[in-house]
Design an enzyme around this catalytic site. Sequence first.
Site, PDB file in Angstrom:
ATOM      1  N   CYS A  70      -1.726   6.699   6.833  1.00  0.00           N
ATOM      2  CA  CYS A  70      -3.095   6.697   7.336  1.00  0.00           C
ATOM      3  C   CYS A  70      -3.191   5.727   8.508  1.00  0.00           C
ATOM      4  CB  CYS A  70      -4.087   6.325   6.235  1.00  0.00           C
ATOM      5  SG  CYS A  70      -4.427   4.571   6.069  1.00  0.00           S
TER       6      CYS A  70
ATOM      7  N   GLN B 282     -21.736  -5.911  10.780  1.00  0.00           N
ATOM      8  CA  GLN B 282     -20.307  -6.221  10.766  1.00  0.00           C
ATOM      9  C   GLN B 282     -19.725  -5.950   9.385  1.00  0.00           C
ATOM     10  OE1 GLN B 282     -18.416  -6.872  13.212  1.00  0.00           O
ATOM     11  NE2 GLN B 282     -19.529  -7.966  14.820  1.00  0.00           N
TER      12      GLN B 282
ATOM     13  N   CYS C  18      -4.411   0.510   8.623  1.00  0.00           N
ATOM     14  CA  CYS C  18      -3.762  -0.791   8.833  1.00  0.00           C
ATOM     15  C   CYS C  18      -2.561  -0.644   9.761  1.00  0.00           C
ATOM     16  CB  CYS C  18      -3.284  -1.368   7.504  1.00  0.00           C
ATOM     17  SG  CYS C  18      -4.580  -1.721   6.315  1.00  0.00           S
TER      18      CYS C  18
ATOM     19  N   TYR D 263     -27.416  -7.114  23.814  1.00  0.00           N
ATOM     20  CA  TYR D 263     -26.734  -6.239  22.858  1.00  0.00           C
ATOM     21  C   TYR D 263     -26.985  -6.773  21.444  1.00  0.00           C
ATOM     22  CZ  TYR D 263     -24.263  -5.264  27.235  1.00  0.00           C
ATOM     23  OH  TYR D 263     -23.956  -4.995  28.541  1.00  0.00           O
TER      24      TYR D 263
ATOM     25  N   CYS E 124     -15.063  -7.963  21.051  1.00  0.00           N
ATOM     26  CA  CYS E 124     -14.185  -7.316  20.077  1.00  0.00           C
ATOM     27  C   CYS E 124     -12.955  -6.713  20.743  1.00  0.00           C
ATOM     28  CB  CYS E 124     -14.939  -6.248  19.285  1.00  0.00           C
ATOM     29  SG  CYS E 124     -15.672  -4.950  20.297  1.00  0.00           S
TER      30      CYS E 124
ATOM     31  N   GLU F 150     -31.886  -4.931  23.428  1.00  0.00           N
ATOM     32  CA  GLU F 150     -31.046  -3.859  22.898  1.00  0.00           C
ATOM     33  C   GLU F 150     -31.578  -2.545  23.441  1.00  0.00           C
ATOM     34  OE1 GLU F 150     -28.592  -1.479  21.472  1.00  0.00           O
ATOM     35  OE2 GLU F 150     -28.230  -3.517  20.755  1.00  0.00           O
TER      36      GLU F 150
ATOM     37  N   CYS G 214       0.840  -1.198   0.000  1.00  0.00           N
ATOM     38  CA  CYS G 214       0.000   0.000   0.000  1.00  0.00           C
ATOM     39  C   CYS G 214       0.874   1.247   0.000  1.00  0.00           C
ATOM     40  CB  CYS G 214      -0.921   0.002   1.229  1.00  0.00           C
ATOM     41  SG  CYS G 214      -1.873   1.521   1.411  1.00  0.00           S
TER      42      CYS G 214
ATOM     43  N   ASP H 204     -22.885  -9.773  23.268  1.00  0.00           N
ATOM     44  CA  ASP H 204     -21.981  -9.211  22.258  1.00  0.00           C
ATOM     45  C   ASP H 204     -21.878  -7.711  22.517  1.00  0.00           C
ATOM     46  OD1 ASP H 204     -20.432  -8.651  20.072  1.00  0.00           O
ATOM     47  OD2 ASP H 204     -21.988  -9.029  18.575  1.00  0.00           O
TER      48      ASP H 204
END
Length: 453
Positions: free
Chosen positions: A80, A283, A83, A312, A408, A333, A74, A381
Amino acid sequence: MVDWKKNTVHTLDIAGCTAEGMGVARLEGRVVFVPYTIPGERWTVRLEKVNKNVAWGRGIGLLLPSCQRIQSDCPIYGKCGGCQFRHMAYEEELRLKRQRIADALERIGHVKLELPPVLGAEHPDRYRNKVQFPVSCGKQGLSVGYYRPRSHDVVDAPDCLLQPETVTRLRGAFQNWMTAHKLSAYDERTGQGLIRHLCIRTNSRGESLVCVVVNGKRIPAEETLIGDLRQVEPGLVGVVLNSNTRDTNVILGEQCAVLWGQDWLEEELCQLVFRLSVPSFFQINREQTEVLYRTALEFAQLTGTETVLDLYCGIGTISLALAGKAERVVGAEIVPQAVEDARENARRNGIANVAFFCGDTGAVAQRLAEEGIRPQVICVDPPRKGLASEVPAILAGMAPDRIVYVSCDPATLARDLERFAQLGFYTVRAQGIDLFPRTIHVETVALLQREPL
């Protein structure tokens, strides 16, 4: 005695990797963080920021490269903030992510497990189905791209290897349109300027949805924009204008207007169909999300007789996947619009054994208790910050047989697993899944039971 000052140069061995993807070295017992390095490498490092016991450096000479080092593909890698791992082989990235999960579980959660390898992506590039470009105009001209790390400076990104080529074409046409009509970019320092963000959704059918976020109510030359976008992307289904005139870092405002086509597109996931509007949460890696949900279903060990509570639940993606294997699913939720979307998704897919409640964990638990409902399986989640401190005790009080935790963030997962252990629920399995290749992020699914195996 080593000179521990800014701009001094040292030869350092990289021994580990932080959760942010930076290499870790030691200089006379003190920690030095060095970005874009790999454990096992030796570097000449210049110290750029120095605190009492910690420093941040930059590698200026690679003396001993890792066999896992590759040439970044890249042109804006490192400029940036998208990544962090494009300088290493994908296999090494997965190894480091597995190590990150294992370290967090053991050091924070005091959980010792034999972790299997992280489930990597078959396609580690071009996977993002949603991209949000900030727009800026500086000394280098108009930039439509990504923020530089730890700043709000926008790096122009003509292409990005994380996004589909569809996005690249739409972004290019949009930037050309802005340039041709001399449209101003929003300046967050002054609150002036028209165009704030360009948001693009894509799906597995090759369709796309574009949203332009503006500091106002209208845009000039909208018909030209629509024509330009449709010309480069025949799969475009709609163009939406979002008005955000507030002084805020939140991308979307509350008002949307359709300029052309429709304000939604559909996506298939686990043989279910979901309708996604501009603000809908979904997602960003569809293929790996299916791997994630299959893992959660495996851990849930459903036989068709269970009542499952999905906390969630968002727009109901996991809830509806669970419903195919359970007798009954209750999704909860706190965001009202997400609950409405979840109910509509259940209706659209013809799923009748699921109900969705709007409220926080405590309110939902009380409602279920009043109705005499005890879930055998609870699935959570939560967002990156994990569970609120009172939630583990509430869930433990519902006496489920199993808890499936989808996370996550390994650190907050580990913290919550220790809280559950103090309440008699022990972690017996964990599996990492890479939903975000070439970045620092990694998902983990953990299974908790009331008694250790």
